[in-house]
Design a protein around this motif. Sequence first.
Motif, PDB file in Angstrom:
ATOM      1  N   UNK A  45      -7.908  10.524  -1.492  1.00  0.00           N
ATOM      2  CA  UNK A  45      -6.939  11.380  -0.872  1.00  0.00           C
ATOM      3  C   UNK A  45      -6.308  10.723   0.342  1.00  0.00           C
ATOM      4  N   UNK A  46      -6.934   9.729   0.883  1.00  0.00           N
ATOM      5  CA  UNK A  46      -6.503   9.152   2.154  1.00  0.00           C
ATOM      6  C   UNK A  46      -5.117   8.569   2.206  1.00  0.00           C
ATOM      7  N   UNK A  47      -4.538   8.199   1.070  1.00  0.00           N
ATOM      8  CA  UNK A  47      -3.226   7.530   1.094  1.00  0.00           C
ATOM      9  C   UNK A  47      -2.046   8.488   0.988  1.00  0.00           C
ATOM     10  N   UNK A  48      -2.277   9.785   0.872  1.00  0.00           N
ATOM     11  CA  UNK A  48      -1.164  10.679   0.530  1.00  0.00           C
ATOM     12  C   UNK A  48      -0.041  10.700   1.571  1.00  0.00           C
ATOM     13  N   UNK A  49      -0.349  10.610   2.839  1.00  0.00           N
ATOM     14  CA  UNK A  49       0.710  10.596   3.863  1.00  0.00           C
ATOM     15  C   UNK A  49       1.435   9.251   3.829  1.00  0.00           C
ATOM     16  N   UNK A 100      -1.453   1.828  -3.706  1.00  0.00           N
ATOM     17  CA  UNK A 100      -1.379   2.162  -2.288  1.00  0.00           C
ATOM     18  C   UNK A 100      -2.730   2.710  -1.827  1.00  0.00           C
ATOM     19  N   UNK A 101      -3.355   1.990  -0.901  1.00  0.00           N
ATOM     20  CA  UNK A 101      -4.679   2.342  -0.367  1.00  0.00           C
ATOM     21  C   UNK A 101      -4.537   2.656   1.117  1.00  0.00           C
ATOM     22  N   UNK A 127      -0.824  -4.784  -4.398  1.00  0.00           N
ATOM     23  CA  UNK A 127      -1.584  -3.817  -3.607  1.00  0.00           C
ATOM     24  C   UNK A 127      -1.067  -3.785  -2.173  1.00  0.00           C
ATOM     25  N   UNK A 128      -1.163  -2.607  -1.585  1.00  0.00           N
ATOM     26  CA  UNK A 128      -0.832  -2.449  -0.173  1.00  0.00           C
ATOM     27  C   UNK A 128      -1.867  -1.532   0.445  1.00  0.00           C
ATOM     28  N   UNK A 129      -2.264  -1.869   1.670  1.00  0.00           N
ATOM     29  CA  UNK A 129      -3.204  -1.029   2.426  1.00  0.00           C
ATOM     30  C   UNK A 129      -2.598  -0.770   3.792  1.00  0.00           C
ATOM     31  N   UNK A 130      -2.677   0.450   4.233  1.00  0.00           N
ATOM     32  CA  UNK A 130      -2.207   0.765   5.578  1.00  0.00           C
ATOM     33  C   UNK A 130      -3.058   0.039   6.607  1.00  0.00           C
ATOM     34  N   UNK A 146      -0.462  -5.545   4.191  1.00  0.00           N
ATOM     35  CA  UNK A 146      -1.308  -4.753   5.079  1.00  0.00           C
ATOM     36  C   UNK A 146      -0.463  -4.246   6.232  1.00  0.00           C
ATOM     37  N   UNK A 147      -0.651  -2.969   6.543  1.00  0.00           N
ATOM     38  CA  UNK A 147       0.063  -2.399   7.680  1.00  0.00           C
ATOM     39  C   UNK A 147      -0.491  -2.904   8.994  1.00  0.00           C
ATOM     40  N   UNK A 148      -1.784  -2.688   9.192  1.00  0.00           N
ATOM     41  CA  UNK A 148      -2.428  -3.052  10.453  1.00  0.00           C
ATOM     42  C   UNK A 148      -3.850  -3.541  10.184  1.00  0.00           C
ATOM     43  N   UNK A 149      -4.244  -4.602  10.848  1.00  0.00           N
ATOM     44  CA  UNK A 149      -5.638  -5.051  10.830  1.00  0.00           C
ATOM     45  C   UNK A 149      -6.310  -4.393  12.024  1.00  0.00           C
TER      46      UNK A 149
END
Length: 188
Positions: A45-49, A100-101, A127-130, A146-149
């Motif tokens: 559920x974590x990726x919905x926003x 999207x993760x 793949x993409x991760x916030x 990756x959005x942010x490390x």
Amino acid sequence: MPQRPYVIDQMISAKSIAARVEELASEIAADFAGTDKLVVVGLLRGSFVFIADLVRELDLPVEVDFLEASSYDNAMESSREVRILKDLRGQIEGRDVLIVEDIVDTGYTLSHVLHLLQSRGPGKLRTIALLDKPTRRETPIRADWTGFEIPDEFVVGYGIDFAQRNRNLPYIGKVRFTPEGDHLAPEA
């Protein structure tokens, strides 16, 4: 199970997230240029926003689907056992897919999902991760974008929860537990 009291210290502002999502969408659109329709698969559920904001910024024809995988339940640590709770509704064979993760921690969830979807014969699969916590990695996997490390902190907000709470925060915040009886409100 009663929750220990905690406060939330802001780590990444809503403004910083919005700017980064815009940058990522531009990079993704360039990578998938020419696709007839990109299937964007959000890991619930974590990726919905994140997925909602990302697809609105993508200048591509997109289809959205969801897969729910769990390795946390309501715990703060990964169980390292990934279970698929909800599978995709559509077929991805021969289609371009973006997974999207919300956060890559140990890497078990993303690795499991990537192998599962690769077995279904997609065209291009990215793949993409916030968020990424590379110091916690236990599997050799890294998202294409990756959005942010971030450091090894327990975080909430922007869709990410702690025991189903704090998903609605517009920023990413670090959970800091307080002594019993200290009832501070979460900090913005």
